[in-house]
Scaffold this motif. Structure first.
Motif, short mmCIF file in Angstrom:
data_model
loop_
_atom_site.label_atom_id
_atom_site.label_comp_id
_atom_site.label_asym_id
_atom_site.label_seq_id
_atom_site.Cartn_x
_atom_site.Cartn_y
_atom_site.Cartn_z
N GLU A 1 -0.58 11.96 -1.43
CA GLU A 1 -1.71 12.20 -0.65
C GLU A 1 -2.84 10.86 -0.81
O GLU A 1 -3.26 10.53 0.08
N THR A 2 -2.99 10.43 -2.17
CA THR A 2 -3.54 9.03 -2.14
C THR A 2 -2.94 8.12 -1.81
O THR A 2 -3.66 7.22 -1.12
N LEU A 3 -1.70 7.69 -1.90
CA LEU A 3 -1.17 6.76 -1.30
C LEU A 3 -1.35 6.81 0.18
O LEU A 3 -1.56 5.69 0.75
N LYS A 4 -1.08 7.93 0.76
CA LYS A 4 -1.31 8.07 2.18
C LYS A 4 -2.63 7.67 2.65
O LYS A 4 -2.80 6.86 3.71
N GLU A 5 -3.52 8.19 1.93
CA GLU A 5 -4.98 8.02 2.32
C GLU A 5 -5.70 6.25 2.00
O GLU A 5 -6.09 5.79 2.91
N VAL B 1 -2.73 -1.30 6.03
CA VAL B 1 -3.51 -2.18 5.24
C VAL B 1 -2.48 -3.08 4.43
O VAL B 1 -3.10 -4.53 4.15
N LEU B 2 -1.63 -2.96 3.70
CA LEU B 2 -0.64 -3.71 3.12
C LEU B 2 0.46 -4.47 3.66
O LEU B 2 1.35 -4.89 2.97
N LYS B 3 0.64 -3.99 5.05
CA LYS B 3 1.76 -4.43 5.84
C LYS B 3 3.01 -4.18 5.16
O LYS B 3 4.22 -4.76 5.33
N LEU B 4 2.96 -2.78 4.59
CA LEU B 4 4.08 -2.33 4.16
C LEU B 4 5.03 -1.47 5.18
O LEU B 4 4.46 -0.99 6.00
N GLN B 5 6.43 -1.51 5.12
CA GLN B 5 7.28 -0.67 6.16
C GLN B 5 7.33 0.70 5.48
O GLN B 5 7.13 1.06 4.40
N LYS B 6 7.71 1.54 6.26
CA LYS B 6 8.09 2.73 5.87
C LYS B 6 8.91 3.01 5.03
O LYS B 6 8.92 3.68 3.96
N ILE C 1 7.73 3.65 -3.09
CA ILE C 1 6.51 3.96 -3.78
C ILE C 1 6.09 5.54 -3.88
O ILE C 1 5.58 5.89 -4.98
N GLY C 2 6.07 6.20 -2.73
CA GLY C 2 5.89 7.83 -2.67
C GLY C 2 6.81 8.50 -3.75
O GLY C 2 6.36 9.16 -4.15
N SER C 3 8.05 7.96 -3.54
CA SER C 3 9.00 8.82 -4.65
C SER C 3 8.84 8.74 -6.16
O SER C 3 9.11 9.43 -6.77
N PHE C 4 7.88 7.62 -6.52
CA PHE C 4 7.37 7.55 -7.77
C PHE C 4 6.76 8.77 -8.40
O PHE C 4 7.12 9.28 -9.37
N GLY C 5 6.01 9.46 -7.32
CA GLY C 5 5.19 10.73 -7.77
C GLY C 5 6.21 11.84 -8.10
O GLY C 5 5.90 12.73 -8.88
N ASP C 6 7.42 11.79 -7.34
CA ASP C 6 8.54 12.75 -7.76
C ASP C 6 8.86 12.64 -9.19
O ASP C 6 9.42 13.60 -9.88
#
Length: 176
Positions: free
Chosen positions: A95-99, A105-110, A116-121
């Protein structure tokens, strides 16, 4: 009339070259963003390893050492973790990553955001050794992606610039 055509040609050429340069800069910004994210995870690893700092406090310490959107992201994570209302670390992280870090903002791709999101798991509910292993795994994945991007993006950056200028010249010839 000739001066007007010349001026128009210069405007078209400079606009096309500017588009090529902008695309080239996006590649560079993506590499820089992934490098900063890798640094962020290195700091997290140090916080956990050396002082066994609680996760919310570790995020606050890291925020003091990071700049821009990373600082805001880490402060938001610390705040949400302190107020954790039954949500899992994974849900708060995503949620915070998305917000804070998505939306260009960082020019990151999907695929970067998914990594980075998988780190939360992998993080949050584990013991210290498993948390460090999760961080190490993500750092290796980021390093692999950075190596691949640095090799591929050098050519793509050069190509973007050349296509911008070449496309501009083509448009000028076509329009004049």
């Amino acid at each position: 009339m000739f001066a007007l055509k010349l001026l128009g040609s210069l405007i078209v050429l400079s606009a096309a070259a500017g588009l090529g340069l902008e695309k080239s800069m996006e590649y560079r910004q993506r590499i820089e963003a992934l490098s900063e994210l890798r640094r962020m995870f290195l700091l997290l690893s140090g916080e956990i390893r050396s002082s066994r700092t609680p996760i919310p406090e570790a995020f606050r310490h890291m925020a003091g050492r990071m700049d821009g959107p990373y600082r805001e992201f880490l402060n938001q994570m610390a705040q949400k973790l302190e107020q954790m209302g039954g949500e899992s670390f994974s849900a708060l992280w995503k949620e915070t990553l998305k917000e804070q870090l998505s939306g260009g903002v960082l020019k990151l791709q999907k695929e970067d955001m998914e990594l980075i999101g998988s780190f939360g798991d992998m993080f949050g509910y584990l013991d210290v050794q498993m948390q460090l292993s999760a961080i190490r795994l993500l750092q290796e994945q980021l390093l692999d992606r950075l190596g691949m991007l640095r090799g591929a993006c050098a050519g793509q950056m050069r190509m973007a610039k050349l296509l911008g200028v070449g496309g501009g010249i083509f448009l000028v010839i076509l329009l004049v």
